[in-house]
Design a protein around this motif. Structure first.
Motif, PDB file in Angstrom:
ATOM      1  N   ALA A  94       0.856  -1.186   0.000  1.00  0.00           N
ATOM      2  CA  ALA A  94       0.000   0.000   0.000  1.00  0.00           C
ATOM      3  C   ALA A  94       0.891   1.235   0.000  1.00  0.00           C
ATOM      4  O   ALA A  94       1.992   1.222   0.540  1.00  0.00           O
ATOM      5  CB  ALA A  94      -0.890  -0.009   1.242  1.00  0.00           C
ATOM      6  N   ALA A  95       0.399   2.303  -0.597  1.00  0.00           N
ATOM      7  CA  ALA A  95       1.198   3.518  -0.697  1.00  0.00           C
ATOM      8  C   ALA A  95       0.377   4.724  -0.271  1.00  0.00           C
ATOM      9  O   ALA A  95      -0.852   4.683  -0.234  1.00  0.00           O
ATOM     10  CB  ALA A  95       1.691   3.688  -2.129  1.00  0.00           C
ATOM     11  N   ALA A  96       1.084   5.780   0.028  1.00  0.00           N
ATOM     12  CA  ALA A  96       0.482   7.077   0.328  1.00  0.00           C
ATOM     13  C   ALA A  96       0.918   8.044  -0.769  1.00  0.00           C
ATOM     14  O   ALA A  96       1.933   7.809  -1.435  1.00  0.00           O
ATOM     15  CB  ALA A  96       0.956   7.566   1.696  1.00  0.00           C
ATOM     16  N   PRO A  97       0.180   9.118  -0.982  1.00  0.00           N
ATOM     17  CA  PRO A  97       0.550  10.062  -2.033  1.00  0.00           C
ATOM     18  C   PRO A  97       1.968  10.614  -1.897  1.00  0.00           C
ATOM     19  O   PRO A  97       2.600  10.937  -2.904  1.00  0.00           O
ATOM     20  CB  PRO A  97      -0.478  11.182  -1.890  1.00  0.00           C
ATOM     21  CG  PRO A  97      -1.662  10.512  -1.293  1.00  0.00           C
ATOM     22  CD  PRO A  97      -1.090   9.468  -0.360  1.00  0.00           C
ATOM     23  N   VAL A  98       2.481  10.701  -0.671  1.00  0.00           N
ATOM     24  CA  VAL A  98       3.824  11.253  -0.484  1.00  0.00           C
ATOM     25  C   VAL A  98       4.936  10.223  -0.658  1.00  0.00           C
ATOM     26  O   VAL A  98       6.108  10.572  -0.617  1.00  0.00           O
ATOM     27  CB  VAL A  98       3.983  11.931   0.902  1.00  0.00           C
ATOM     28  CG1 VAL A  98       3.093  13.141   1.009  1.00  0.00           C
ATOM     29  CG2 VAL A  98       3.720  10.964   2.023  1.00  0.00           C
ATOM     30  N   SER A  99       4.588   8.980  -0.874  1.00  0.00           N
ATOM     31  CA  SER A  99       5.593   7.937  -1.070  1.00  0.00           C
ATOM     32  C   SER A  99       6.513   8.306  -2.233  1.00  0.00           C
ATOM     33  O   SER A  99       6.057   8.684  -3.305  1.00  0.00           O
ATOM     34  CB  SER A  99       4.908   6.599  -1.359  1.00  0.00           C
ATOM     35  OG  SER A  99       5.824   5.675  -1.890  1.00  0.00           O
ATOM     36  N   ARG A 100       7.803   8.173  -2.030  1.00  0.00           N
ATOM     37  CA  ARG A 100       8.782   8.499  -3.069  1.00  0.00           C
ATOM     38  C   ARG A 100       8.514   7.707  -4.335  1.00  0.00           C
ATOM     39  O   ARG A 100       8.532   8.245  -5.441  1.00  0.00           O
ATOM     40  CB  ARG A 100      10.201   8.220  -2.562  1.00  0.00           C
ATOM     41  CG  ARG A 100      11.293   8.530  -3.580  1.00  0.00           C
ATOM     42  CD  ARG A 100      12.669   8.107  -3.085  1.00  0.00           C
ATOM     43  NE  ARG A 100      12.748   6.718  -2.693  1.00  0.00           N
ATOM     44  CZ  ARG A 100      12.897   5.691  -3.554  1.00  0.00           C
ATOM     45  NH1 ARG A 100      12.948   5.906  -4.834  1.00  0.00           N
ATOM     46  NH2 ARG A 100      12.976   4.456  -3.109  1.00  0.00           N
ATOM     47  N   LYS A 101       8.216   6.439  -4.191  1.00  0.00           N
ATOM     48  CA  LYS A 101       7.981   5.597  -5.358  1.00  0.00           C
ATOM     49  C   LYS A 101       6.730   6.021  -6.124  1.00  0.00           C
ATOM     50  O   LYS A 101       6.654   5.865  -7.337  1.00  0.00           O
ATOM     51  CB  LYS A 101       7.892   4.130  -4.956  1.00  0.00           C
ATOM     52  CG  LYS A 101       9.215   3.581  -4.488  1.00  0.00           C
ATOM     53  CD  LYS A 101       9.108   2.134  -4.108  1.00  0.00           C
ATOM     54  CE  LYS A 101      10.471   1.615  -3.655  1.00  0.00           C
ATOM     55  NZ  LYS A 101      10.412   0.219  -3.262  1.00  0.00           N
ATOM     56  N   VAL A 102       5.754   6.537  -5.434  1.00  0.00           N
ATOM     57  CA  VAL A 102       4.530   6.999  -6.086  1.00  0.00           C
ATOM     58  C   VAL A 102       4.778   8.324  -6.801  1.00  0.00           C
ATOM     59  O   VAL A 102       4.253   8.571  -7.884  1.00  0.00           O
ATOM     60  CB  VAL A 102       3.385   7.137  -5.058  1.00  0.00           C
ATOM     61  CG1 VAL A 102       2.178   7.840  -5.645  1.00  0.00           C
ATOM     62  CG2 VAL A 102       2.994   5.771  -4.528  1.00  0.00           C
TER      63      VAL A 102
END
Length: 187
Positions: free
Chosen positions: A165-173
């Motif tokens: 799961a990811a968040a909008p601030v995730s570097r990969k995202v």
């Protein structure tokens, strides 16, 4: 010498915040046609109410930019927890952070979701790290299912590992300004 023409697109941005005492239940932004596509974005926490100057933060800007890329005319930002915890979030300080407004929060989320085209769970790995967040996620998904909205639910995941799961601030995202990778069968 010929005059230069500039194409300028102007959009009216409407911003609304729904609060219940010290709790932020949701915030909405719209900039397009009133009958345009809308999304519900479920993130972790609202901004810190003790710092009203920080009404816009990196997460808000990233969500706004992504919604424009997805041709949305607006979105409703709802939080997994309606109040910012003090210090680092952990089970101890999240346990009863907003217990008195959870039912109201979920009821309003369902109302917003019924008016939207998609519901994006964008709170990252907190539900995999903290028991109370995992329980809140389970409650939320149960409410969405009971309302017949499970078909609209998508999870933001890391582009190179759809099991995370990811968040909008995730570097990969954020890398490369690419569009969000949303999956429906995450859990």
């Amino acid at each position: 010498m010929a005059g230069r023409k500039k194409n300028i697109e102007v959009a009216k941005l409407t911003f609304e915040v729904r609060r219940e005492g010290e709790f932020e239940l949701w915030r909405s932004r719209s900039w397009g046609a009133t009958d345009g596509k809308r999304a519900v974005i479920v993130d972790t926490f609202p901004n810190d109410p003790k710092n009203p100057a920080m009404t816009e933060n990196l997460t808000d800007m990233l969500i706004f930019n992504q919604m424009q890329k997805m041709d949305m005319a607006g979105y409703h930002q709802v939080h997994l927890f309606a109040k910012q915890p003090h210090g680092n979030p952990n089970n101890r300080n999240l346990d009863s952070i907003d217990a008195e407004v959870v039912e109201q929060l979920f009821a309003e989320l369902v109302d917003l979701a019924k008016k939207s085209d998609i519901v994006v769970m964008a709170y990252g790995s907190i539900a995999r790290r903290l028991v109370v967040a995992e329980e809140r996620e389970a409650q939320l998904l149960s409410v969405m299912k009971k309302a017949g909205l499970e078909e609209n639910v998508r999870f933001l995941v890391e582009p190179d590992d759809q099991t995370k799961a990811a968040a909008p601030v995730s570097r990969k995202v954020r890398e490369g300004g690419q569009s969000w990778l949303l999956v429906s069968d995450f859990i």
